[in-house]
Design an enzyme around this catalytic site. Structure first.
Site, PDB file in Angstrom:
ATOM      1  N   GLU A 285      11.200 -20.075 -10.795  1.00 54.45           N
ATOM      2  CA  GLU A 285      12.608 -20.013 -10.371  1.00 54.45           C
ATOM      3  C   GLU A 285      12.615 -20.409  -8.902  1.00 54.45           C
ATOM      4  OE1 GLU A 285      15.737 -19.396  -8.759  1.00 54.45           O
ATOM      5  OE2 GLU A 285      15.472 -17.225  -8.870  1.00 54.45           O
ATOM      6  N   CYS A 319      19.160 -17.111  -4.105  1.00 52.37           N
ATOM      7  CA  CYS A 319      19.149 -18.448  -4.706  1.00 52.37           C
ATOM      8  C   CYS A 319      20.467 -18.721  -5.418  1.00 52.37           C
ATOM      9  CB  CYS A 319      17.961 -18.612  -5.641  1.00 52.37           C
ATOM     10  SG  CYS A 319      17.669 -17.213  -6.690  1.00 52.37           S
TER      11      CYS A 319
END
Length: 514
Positions: A285, A319
């Site tokens: 990720e 993020c």
């Protein structure tokens, strides 16, 4: 799946909860500055060289000095994990799940302490730290339940005289490289997923947030995890990270962090090293450039608050943070004006003080990077709010808004990972979606609209892993909004989702003829 409800967030309007948090801060302050060992096979190993964890809101305050793993110690940890895998893989899934359930119960009892430690070590405001701890508890609970579902494998067809089974077996030794921005939740979640599915783990947490990871290891031990299942080996990426990613006994790498490091890991893991008899799996990720789209049929107050909260919660260091907004030209001026008002009302400073909406960025390198992007923004657009920084005591950057940017401006394309949001104008909803998709990333996004056709159009055409309607683009909840993205945001490994554990296992078919 066995019924599951996510851990509730703490209501800080209640005096007792406020007092409990202050007591948590006091408890954490009582053990600041200690030295911490590595944990290899349950054994404590103190090294001379230390990683120093300090408070990003107060650079002089040392959270702890954590032993730093060398290549030799990383090799020792690998041998321990490799050996332990032979027994751990045969331990009943119920036992492994119970370790997670017990760990969740311990953390729930110590919730204010863990949250307070995140405030000190990661610079998280109360509500952000509380959500981080709650998410960690959720991962433990969710993955334990999921393992109990998966232990019987998946149904396959059998024929007369033949009985077929499809079971999951663990992979082997996993290297878990966790980030500093969700220093508890993601570290705990990636570690728990690997161990509950029968793998052993080498945990290399982010260098800036090593103490909270050590405290989690202590919880796992208290919960009954056998020695050697998870080994705690913080160290430098160049010395320890690369070595373990390349190691022929590494079976998989679970990484959360930057695009640069993630792509490097992906490339290195693809190489088959001498003595390696498998293709390594990578769960990655890697970040995003996330957009909130506002059309001309939207609740404008909701639009402005969604942009501000998603952009500046935890100083934009998620993020999933809103780092750009694309607003229909009909409502552009109104929304920008309201975003300006709301942003200028925000307080920022030491997150130990609950009155501050947001705190510092994580370290000097982050501060320098964010401030350099603010200078770029001044060239590319109109500074609407913020634009200042102060790193005299901590790494503080004012929540910053730039408007009137071109869709291809650097501020609209590059991941800043700080409290900076760029705004651009669109002539139509089609153009807004086009701009939103004009990025290398594909993690989260949101659309603020009351137009049902636009919702359905975005559902199909807005290319992100997590898309939200009429709310901000941060705050995925385990089991409710499985989290992970497309393109350069990673492998779309949906953390907290129904197929996440399978990434840590392999399917085995057995067929018996009678």
């Amino acid at each position: 799946m066995i019924p599951y409800k996510h851990e509730p967030f703490t209501d800080f309007t209640q005096e007792e909860n406020r007092q409990a948090y202050l007591e948590g801060l006091k408890l954490v302050e009582g053990y600041l500055g200690q030295d911490y060992p590595l944990i290899i096979g349950g054994e404590r190993v103190m090294t001379e060289e230390k990683l120093v964890s300090s408070n990003p809101a107060n650079k002089e305050e040392i959270i702890g000095r954590v032993s730093k793993a060398s290549r030799e110690l990383a090799e020792k940890a690998m041998n321990v994990a490799d050996e332990t895998f032979n027994t751990w893989k045969k331990v009943k899934p119920e036992f492994r799940a119970d370790v997670l359930f017990k760990a969740a119960a311990i953390i729930r009892r110590r919730k204010f302490e863990f949250s307070a430690l995140l405030t000190k070590e990661a610079g998280k405001p109360w509500n952000e730290a509380d959500a981080d701890t709650a998410e960690g508890i959720d991962f433990l609970e969710y993955y334990a339940r999921q393992m109990l579902d998966l232990k019987e494998g998946m149904p396959v067809e059998s024929r007369p005289g033949e009985y077929n089974r499809f079971d999951y077996i663990p992979l082997g030794v996993g290297v878990v490289i966790s980030p500093w921005n969700f220093a508890f939740a993601i570290m705990a979640g990636t570690t728990a997923a690997a161990l509950v599915s029968g793998n052993t783990v080498l945990l290399k947490p982010a260098s800036t947030t090593t103490v909270v990871a050590y405290k989690f290891l202590e919880v796992l031990e208290e919960a009954g995890m056998p020695a050697g299942v998870v080994n705690y080996i913080p160290g430098s990426g160049a010395e320890v990270g690369d070595y373990l990613v390349d190691h022929p006994r590494t079976r998989f790498v679970s990484f959360t962090g930057s695009r640069e490091v993630g792509t490097r890991i992906y490339e290195r893991a693809a190489k088959v090293n001498e003595g390696q008899i498998w293709l390594k799996r990578v769960i990655a990720e890697m970040g995003g450039k996330d957009t909130i789209v506002v059309d001309n049929d939207a609740d404008l107050e909701l639009a402005a608050t969604s942009i501000v909260n998603s952009a500046f919660g935890f100083s934009g260091q998620k993020c999933s943070a809103c780092s750009r907004a694309v607003i229909h030209e009909d409502v552009y001026d109104q929304v920008v004006a309201r975003v300006e008002e709301l942003t200028k009302e925000l307080t920022y400073g030491d997150p130990a003080d609950r009155s501050n909406f947001t705190g510092p960025v994580i370290d000097q390198a982050s501060f320098d990077k964010v401030m350099s992007y603010i200078e770029i923004g001044k060239e590319e657009g109109r500074l609407v709010a913020g634009g200042t920084g102060d790193n005299s005591t901590g790494f503080f950057v004012a929540p910053t808004v730039f408007a009137d940017l071109a869709p291809d401006a650097r501020l609209m394309q590059e991941e800043i990972f700080g409290p900076v949001v760029g705004i651009t104008k669109a002539k139509s909803f089609d153009e807004a979606i086009e701009i939103a998709n004009n990025t290398d990333y594909g993690l989260t996004g949101a659309v603020i609209t009351n137009n049902r056709h636009h919702i359905e159009q975005a559902r199909e055409d807005f290319h992100v892993g997590n898309l939200y309607f009429n709310r901000g683009c941060t705050g995925a909840i385990v089991g409710y909004q499985p989290f992970g993205g497309f393109n350069m945001s990673g492998t779309d490994s949906k953390a907290g989702g129904p197929d996440y554990l399978q990434l840590h296992m392999q399917g085995k078919t057995t067929s018996e003829t009678f």
